[in-house]
Every structure is written in C-alpha cells, then in structure tokens.
Design a protein around this motif. Sequence first.
Motif, short mmCIF file in Angstrom:
data_model
loop_
_atom_site.label_atom_id
_atom_site.label_comp_id
_atom_site.label_asym_id
_atom_site.label_seq_id
_atom_site.Cartn_x
_atom_site.Cartn_y
_atom_site.Cartn_z
N ASP A 171 10.78 -1.54 -10.90
CA ASP A 171 9.74 -2.14 -10.08
C ASP A 171 10.20 -2.10 -8.62
O ASP A 171 11.33 -1.67 -8.31
CB ASP A 171 9.38 -3.56 -10.53
CG ASP A 171 10.46 -4.60 -10.25
OD1 ASP A 171 11.49 -4.27 -9.60
OD2 ASP A 171 10.29 -5.75 -10.68
N SER A 172 9.33 -2.50 -7.71
CA SER A 172 9.62 -2.37 -6.28
C SER A 172 10.72 -3.31 -5.81
O SER A 172 11.26 -3.11 -4.71
CB SER A 172 8.34 -2.61 -5.47
OG SER A 172 7.81 -3.89 -5.77
N ASP A 173 11.06 -4.33 -6.59
CA ASP A 173 12.14 -5.24 -6.23
C ASP A 173 13.50 -4.77 -6.72
O ASP A 173 14.51 -5.47 -6.53
CB ASP A 173 11.86 -6.64 -6.80
CG ASP A 173 10.64 -7.29 -6.17
OD1 ASP A 173 10.41 -7.06 -4.96
OD2 ASP A 173 9.91 -8.00 -6.87
N GLY A 174 13.54 -3.61 -7.36
CA GLY A 174 14.81 -3.08 -7.85
C GLY A 174 15.18 -3.53 -9.24
O GLY A 174 16.29 -3.28 -9.70
N ILE A 186 12.23 -6.42 -24.41
CA ILE A 186 12.30 -5.72 -23.12
C ILE A 186 13.31 -6.46 -22.27
O ILE A 186 13.23 -7.69 -22.10
CB ILE A 186 10.93 -5.69 -22.42
CG1 ILE A 186 9.90 -4.97 -23.31
CG2 ILE A 186 11.03 -4.99 -21.06
CD1 ILE A 186 8.48 -5.14 -22.84
N TRP A 187 14.28 -5.72 -21.76
CA TRP A 187 15.30 -6.29 -20.89
C TRP A 187 14.92 -6.08 -19.43
O TRP A 187 14.23 -5.10 -19.09
CB TRP A 187 16.65 -5.63 -21.13
CG TRP A 187 17.25 -5.87 -22.49
CD1 TRP A 187 16.87 -5.30 -23.67
CD2 TRP A 187 18.35 -6.73 -22.80
NE1 TRP A 187 17.66 -5.74 -24.71
CE2 TRP A 187 18.58 -6.63 -24.19
CE3 TRP A 187 19.17 -7.56 -22.04
CZ2 TRP A 187 19.59 -7.33 -24.84
CZ3 TRP A 187 20.18 -8.26 -22.68
CH2 TRP A 187 20.39 -8.15 -24.06
N ARG A 188 15.40 -6.99 -18.59
CA ARG A 188 15.28 -6.80 -17.14
C ARG A 188 16.68 -6.81 -16.55
O ARG A 188 17.44 -7.75 -16.74
CB ARG A 188 14.42 -7.88 -16.50
CG ARG A 188 14.30 -7.71 -14.98
CD ARG A 188 13.24 -8.59 -14.37
NE ARG A 188 13.49 -10.00 -14.61
CZ ARG A 188 12.64 -10.98 -14.28
NH1 ARG A 188 11.47 -10.66 -13.73
NH2 ARG A 188 12.95 -12.24 -14.51
N ILE A 189 17.00 -5.73 -15.83
CA ILE A 189 18.30 -5.61 -15.17
C ILE A 189 18.03 -5.66 -13.67
O ILE A 189 17.42 -4.75 -13.10
CB ILE A 189 19.00 -4.30 -15.55
CG1 ILE A 189 19.14 -4.19 -17.08
CG2 ILE A 189 20.37 -4.20 -14.88
CD1 ILE A 189 19.62 -2.85 -17.57
N GLY A 190 18.44 -6.75 -13.03
CA GLY A 190 18.21 -6.91 -11.60
C GLY A 190 19.16 -6.08 -10.78
O GLY A 190 20.07 -5.43 -11.30
N ARG A 193 22.71 -6.09 -11.52
CA ARG A 193 23.15 -5.31 -12.68
C ARG A 193 23.48 -6.17 -13.89
O ARG A 193 24.20 -5.76 -14.78
CB ARG A 193 24.33 -4.41 -12.29
CG ARG A 193 23.98 -3.43 -11.19
CD ARG A 193 25.16 -2.80 -10.51
NE ARG A 193 25.96 -1.99 -11.41
CZ ARG A 193 26.99 -1.24 -10.99
NH1 ARG A 193 27.33 -1.23 -9.70
NH2 ARG A 193 27.67 -0.51 -11.84
N ILE A 194 22.94 -7.37 -13.93
CA ILE A 194 23.13 -8.27 -15.07
C ILE A 194 21.90 -8.21 -15.97
O ILE A 194 20.80 -8.57 -15.54
CB ILE A 194 23.38 -9.71 -14.60
CG1 ILE A 194 24.65 -9.78 -13.75
CG2 ILE A 194 23.48 -10.65 -15.80
CD1 ILE A 194 24.90 -11.14 -13.14
N PRO A 195 22.02 -7.74 -17.21
CA PRO A 195 20.86 -7.64 -18.10
C PRO A 195 20.49 -9.00 -18.70
O PRO A 195 21.36 -9.75 -19.14
CB PRO A 195 21.32 -6.68 -19.20
CG PRO A 195 22.62 -6.11 -18.73
CD PRO A 195 23.21 -7.13 -17.80
N LEU A 365 18.77 0.53 -4.00
CA LEU A 365 19.67 -0.39 -4.70
C LEU A 365 21.06 -0.34 -4.11
O LEU A 365 21.45 0.66 -3.48
CB LEU A 365 19.74 -0.03 -6.19
CG LEU A 365 18.43 -0.12 -6.97
CD1 LEU A 365 18.62 0.49 -8.35
CD2 LEU A 365 17.99 -1.56 -7.10
N PRO A 366 21.86 -1.41 -4.30
CA PRO A 366 23.26 -1.38 -3.84
C PRO A 366 24.01 -0.23 -4.49
O PRO A 366 23.72 0.18 -5.62
CB PRO A 366 23.80 -2.73 -4.29
CG PRO A 366 22.61 -3.60 -4.47
CD PRO A 366 21.50 -2.69 -4.91
N SER A 367 25.01 0.27 -3.79
CA SER A 367 25.76 1.43 -4.29
C SER A 367 27.11 1.06 -4.88
O SER A 367 27.81 1.93 -5.40
CB SER A 367 25.99 2.44 -3.16
OG SER A 367 26.70 1.84 -2.09
#
Length: 381
Positions: A171-174, A186-190, A193-195, A365-367
């Motif tokens: 999504d647009s929020d990463g 359904i998982w969401r990984i912000g 990077r925490i699922p 996203l952060p690198s």
Amino acid sequence: MRIVIRLLPACRRGPARGVLLSLVAAAIGSLLAPAHGVATPLAFGHTTVFANVPTPGHPFGVLATENAVYVATSAGSPFDPNTRPETIFRYDPEGGRPTASVAVPTMPQMGLHDIAEDGDGRIYVVDMNSRILRFTPTETGLSEPAVYASVPEPYATLGWAASMWQNLAFDSDGNLFVTDASLGAIWRIGPDRIPTIWLRCPKFLSMQIAGLNGIAFGPDHRLYVVQLAVHDPANFGGSRVYRLPRPAPGRAPSCAGAKVFHDFRVNRAQKRVPFPSGCDLAFAKSGNMYVTLNAHNAVAVIGPNGRELRRISDKRFDVPIGIRFQQDSVLIANSNYLPRENADHWLILKAFVGEPGLPLVRPHLPSARRPGRWPVKLGAA
C-alpha cells in the motif's frame, strides 16, 4: 477511392507531361502506402511466448517493471521434492533469454512465489518457507538476497505447513500485505519489517496449498484476495474472490467485512479437472480483474460488478499461476506444476487484452538491512 487527374492544356503532350505524371504517381503512392503498412489488430487473448524459463523451471511469480521482467521458480513440491536451488531470473522487457539469474536455496518441498517492487526499484520475492527476500537491481542483474521479513514464532518452527506466505501487495504507506495459505490469514508487514496478522478468518481455511493465494489492491483501494478452494457447501471445491475492507491505520478489519466478490464454480464437464483452482489476480485500469485458473488452464476476466465477462485460454497453458500486466497485455507464469518435468512448458506467456494494467503501488522504504543473509550465487544466465 477514385482519383481523377486533369492535365492543363500545355501539359497534355511533351516532356512536361511526363514529369508531371511522375510527380502525381509519387504523391498517390505516398497516400496509399500507409494503408498497406497498417498492422492487423491483435485479437483479444492472442497469446505468444514471451520467454522460456531455464532449469529449475516451474515459474510461479512474474513481475514486469520499467526496465525488466522478473520470474521466480518453484520446482519443489510436497509430492516431488526439489534438491536444487530455486532461481530468480531477470529478462529484458522484450523477453527472450534471461539476462541474469540468482540462485536461492530453499526447502525441498516449497520454492519461491510472488514478486513485488518498491519505489526504489528493489525486488521482493516470497519464499514459501516463511520468508520474504529483498534484492537490489545492479547493472548486471540482482544483488544477493537479504531477508526482509520472516514468519514469527510459534509458526516458524513448523515451517510452511503451519504458515505459508504466498502473494504480495504494497500500500502507499509502505505496508506489505501477504496471504497465508496455511493459516487462512493475511499478514501486514510495516516499514519496520515486523509481521503481524492483519486478518484471520475460518472461511479462509482450506488446506495448505489450496488456501489464500493472490492479493491485489483494486481501483477502489480495497484489497481483493483469491481462495483456491473453498469449503462452503454451496460451492465446495470451487474458488472464490473476496473483497476486503479498505485498510485503515490502527483499526483491524473483521471477518464479516470480507465479502464474496465472485465465485468460480466446480465444472463437472471440464475434461481435465472440474475444480477451477483460482491462483493469482491482476487489475486493469478499467477495473476488470484477471484471474488465473490453473486447473482449467485459463484466465478469467471479471468485471467491476463481479460478473465474469470472458476467458483466455491457449493450448500451451499448463497450470498457469502468476499474472501481471505489461502495457496492454498480461504476462502469465506457465508453471507446469502437475504433471511434472516438461521443460517445454516452462514458459512465460504473453496474452494481449487491449487495455493497460492498474499501476501497482511502489512505496519508498528504508534501506537498512537486518543481520543474516542466505548463501546465493549470482551469475549470467
């Protein structure tokens, strides 16, 4: 078209007449030439071979980016374990032979699956053995993979039988939304990077391989997911597309909000397998949804109202799984998953559909990387 030429009296005879007639003929030729050069429009569903997929074959995921096409393989299965590494192949946008490849060791029973891209061009690939890998494109292909996220405990210890990630959608929020065929979730990984489990419903459960698969955001910004086999008595063994609530920060959705968008019914008259086995989906800008039906060897087109409009089929289809748009066509990963080992069927097919795809969300996203990398081999294909 009728062309009438009238010559002036002074030009009806003599050298001037020949020169004038030559000029007129050249002008007429230039007018008529484009009509002969116009290409015959492609028919809807016209299918060609975009690329062959080398060993280990069995392509599952496909993604077209601005500069390349990426393909992920899944040669391993519970029925026929694979002792070789799986592979990410990179192709030019025109297809043909791979320009680079990355070998990725996985567990023998499960390989790689879906592919996504972020706003910086990095590639995310699902390893169905509880990981998402991230690759950075280079001048010669792709970097070695870094583990972007992993399934947490208590599910990780039991492997894919407990939690099997399948398909991806940013999504647009990463946030990266990932379907889990084994958990019915359904998982969401912000971006951290925490699922976390975003939605888990009893109606999403089926069996490990036949649970939730494809996931995508539609033009209405809502999530759509494909369940390969439902246990609903009204359509037992059929496939289903659910439309989910639009993700909202800080608010978890409810199972009641997951509505049936379309049902693919069991077809007893189907010569090969009566079960449709819906896998992946991709949206056109128009709102039409394209869904691979791997057991029916077809791609179904579902309109914005949830009704099936038509199907694409071709004699070369052999368990099509992944599907993504490339301009006004769809690229289809021809997996040859069952029966096995027919290398001539390891193909990426390109079917003309006459409409462009809905642009995929590609957030920045952060690198930073977390410790731990997989042993890989990078080289030209």
